[in-house]
Each structure stands twice: as structure tokens, then as C-alpha cells.
Design an enzyme around this catalytic site. Structure first.
Site, short mmCIF file in Angstrom:
data_model
loop_
_atom_site.label_atom_id
_atom_site.label_comp_id
_atom_site.label_asym_id
_atom_site.label_seq_id
_atom_site.Cartn_x
_atom_site.Cartn_y
_atom_site.Cartn_z
N LYS A 163 5.83 1.74 5.39
CA LYS A 163 5.54 2.45 4.16
C LYS A 163 4.04 2.49 3.91
O LYS A 163 3.42 1.44 4.01
CB LYS A 163 6.25 1.71 3.02
CG LYS A 163 5.92 2.19 1.65
CD LYS A 163 6.56 1.30 0.63
CE LYS A 163 6.12 1.80 -0.73
NZ LYS A 163 6.33 0.84 -1.76
N LYS A 201 3.93 -2.83 4.75
CA LYS A 201 3.61 -2.05 3.56
C LYS A 201 2.11 -2.11 3.34
O LYS A 201 1.53 -3.17 3.17
CB LYS A 201 4.35 -2.64 2.35
CG LYS A 201 3.96 -1.97 1.05
CD LYS A 201 4.86 -2.37 -0.09
CE LYS A 201 4.37 -1.79 -1.39
NZ LYS A 201 5.24 -2.11 -2.52
#
Ligand code: PBG
Length: 317
Positions: A241, A188
């Protein structure tokens, strides 16, 4: 090469990447109250929903063939200790119970993080302006167990503390939830594309930013180390992400690790496309499907996307 592009049937026959409604997970935002359906201005078509409204949304999603939802909560009050994140009757815990009761076949995932619940908007315990790693793990483990107890099918830690997957796995096992899978937001990045989400979740950091725990967008090898560690700690599924600016990471993760791989087409990716669509600069249907196809082609097995409903409808027509 053009011989095989001559008709839709031929193109369909030789198509390498396909999209199905079951590829999608729809993110939803739960707020306290009844009959609340408050549009998020930077994310047209997405709303903060009270639980009664959220359940309706879930039942529509299920009817469209979408695999599941991922739930985020915006609590009535926030504090330094993120107590709403792990309260047994917290907003997400209540939402999970309601959805599992009304739409039992829909997969319910929960985002395990603290930033929606802390008064300062950071993802963990802050001491002297610094987010503390290990004390935060206890909150995350408690939150994950409370979600599982409420009936969550999958818990998805998104905080980027070190060691959270191991801490959550241990806590789940000890609480009798050995069968609850963990989807780790493994790679992330500290991304500008979370901007609209922070309006939706009311979770902007009140000071500083998240760069001391989320990853530097410049680092690909480090992303693979993050994923490797999460898998070693017991993650069942991994996620990259954001998605579109990180297709190279998705591809490398797919080539390197056999675990199921998700990608999150985040709020800013959605808003960027929506803005162009609303201005008439991009064709809506094609923009949605091409963006999702690119993420699947890069190697994601499933996609968390705010376009889940529209895409599922387009695929059905
Ligand atoms: C919680 C969390 C965030 C998102 C998912 N989980 C916000 C953040 O890290 O700032 C972003 C999702 C999106 O932008 O759609 N930490």
C-alpha cells in the site's frame, strides 16, 4: 504480433490478466447516527455512512459480486488512549455486527489501527511527542479481538508498529479466534496519497507525520523485510500500500512470497483519477479498468479499491 490483436475475441483469448468483481474489496467509513450519508468532498461517490446506510451499501456490493468490504470507523469522540478503537460497542464493532447479520456472505474485514480514535491522530500511544511501540501493541490486540468477537471475518492491522502481527495472533488465539485470519498491511509506505482518506476518516496527525513508523517510499528491500517479518509472525495474507506508485514492490513481493497478496489502491490514487475523469481529461471506464488491471498484472491477487462498485458494474456489462 498484430495478428492476435485483430478482434476482441482474439484479444480476449490471449489476455494474460483478467479482472473479476471477486478481486475487489470496498473500503467503507462508518459514523454514528441514523440516515447519515455525507459525501467526502475529495472522494466523489464515497460517503461517511451511518450503520443503516452502510448495510445498504454492503448489500449492493454483495449483489455486484464484490468479495468483501473493509470497515473504518469514525467515533463520536476521540481521546489520548484511542478507547473507541477497542470498545466492545465501538462504531466499527457495531457496524460489523450489523453487516454480518444482514449480509452474512459478504466478507467483512476490519482495519485495525488507532489513528481514527486518538485525539492527536497518531496510530499509537504518544509519550513526549513519540509514538510508543509496545504499549500500542496492547491496544491493537484488544481492537482485533473486539472485531473478531463482533464477527469480523478478517482483521487487517495497518498501524506499522513492530511486532503487531505476533501480538494480534496471540491475542486472537487466546480469545478463541484461532480461525480468524490476519491480513497484514505489511509494506505500508508513508505516502502523500493517503491525504483524502484522512479527510474521510478525520485522522490527520495533529503534529508531525507518520514517517517514524510508516515506510520510506524510497525503500524496496526494506519492504521485503517487513513482509517477511509479518509472515514469520503469522500473517495469513500480505498487502502492499499504496498500489500504483508501488507496482515494483507488488511484483517483488509476488515473486518472493507465495502468500496471498493484496494491494490497496488508496484514496489519493482514486481522487487523482476521479479529478481527471471529472475534468474530462481521462475516459472514466478505461481509466478504472486499466489502473486495476495494472495492479493485478504486477501480481496482486486482490485489490482494495474505492472503484470496486464501478469496476464490478463495468465487468458485468
Ligand atoms: C490507518 C489507515 C490509513 C489508510 C488505511 N488505514 C491512513 C494512514 O495511514 O494515514 C489509508 C487508506 C487510503 O488512503 O485510502 N492507519
Amino acid at each position: 504480433m498484430r495478428r492476435l490483436r485483430g478482434s476482441e475475441s482474439l484479444r480476449g483469448l490471449v489476455r494474460e490478466t483478467r479482472l473479476e468483481p471477486s478481486d475487489f474489496i470496498l473500503p467503507l467509513f462508518a459514523v454514528p447516527g441514523k440516515g447519515v450519508r455525507k459525501e467526502i468532498s475529495s472522494m466523489p461517490g464515497n460517503h461517511q455512512l451511518s450503520i443503516d446506510e452502510l448495510v445498504k451499501e454492503c448489500s449492493d456490493a454483495h449483489q455486484l459480486g464484490i468479495s468483501g468490504v473493509i470497515l473504518f470507523g469514525i467515533p463520536e469522540t476521540k481521546d489520548e488512549l484511542a478507547s473507541g478503537a477497542y470498545a466492545e460497542d465501538g462504531i466499527v464493532q457495531q457496524a460489523v455486527r450489523a453487516v454480518k447479520r444482514e449480509v452474512p456472505k459478504l466478507l467483512v474485514m476490519t482495519d485495525v489501527c488507532n489513528c481514527e480514535y486518538t485525539s492527536h491522530g497518531h496510530c499509537g500511544l504518544v509519550v513526549d511527542g513519540e509514538v510508543q511501540n509496545d504499549p500500542t501493541l496492547e491496544w491493537l490486540a484488544k481492537a482485533a479481538v473486539s472485531h473478531a468477537r463482533a464477527g469480523a471475518d478478517v482483521v487487517a492491522p495497518s498501524d506499522m508498529m513492530d511486532g503487531r502481527v505476533a501480538a494480534i495472533r496471540k491475542a486472537l488465539d487466546e480469545a478463541g479466534f484461532a480461525n480468524t485470519p490476519i491480513l497484514a498491511y505489511a509494506a505500508k509506505f508513508a505516502s502523500v496519497f493517503y491525504g483524502p482518506f484522512r479527510e474521510a476518516a478525520e485522522s490527520s496527525p495533529q503534529f508531525g507525520d507518520r514517517r517514524s513508523y510508516q515506510m520510506d517510499p524510497a525503500n524496496a528491500r526494506e519492504a521485503l523485510r517487513e513482509i517477511e517479518l509479518d509472515l514469520e509472525e503469522g500473517a495469513d495474507m500480505i498487502m502492499v500500500k499504496p498500489a500504483m506508485p508501488y507496482l515494483d514492490i507488488i511484483r517483488q513481493a509476488r515473486d518472493r512470497f507465495p502468500a496471498p497478496l493484496g494491494a490497496y489502491q488508496v484514496s489519493g490514487e482514486f481522487s487523482m483519477l476521479m479529478a481527471a475523469i471529472q475534468k474530462g481529461w481521462l475516459d472514466r471506464d478505461r481509466a478504472i479498468l486499466e489502473s486495476l488491471t495494472s495492479i493485478r498484472r504486477a501480481g496482486a491477487d486482490f485489490i482494495l479499491t474505492y472503484f470496486s462498485r464501478e469496476a464490478a458494474r463495468l465487468l458485468a456489462s
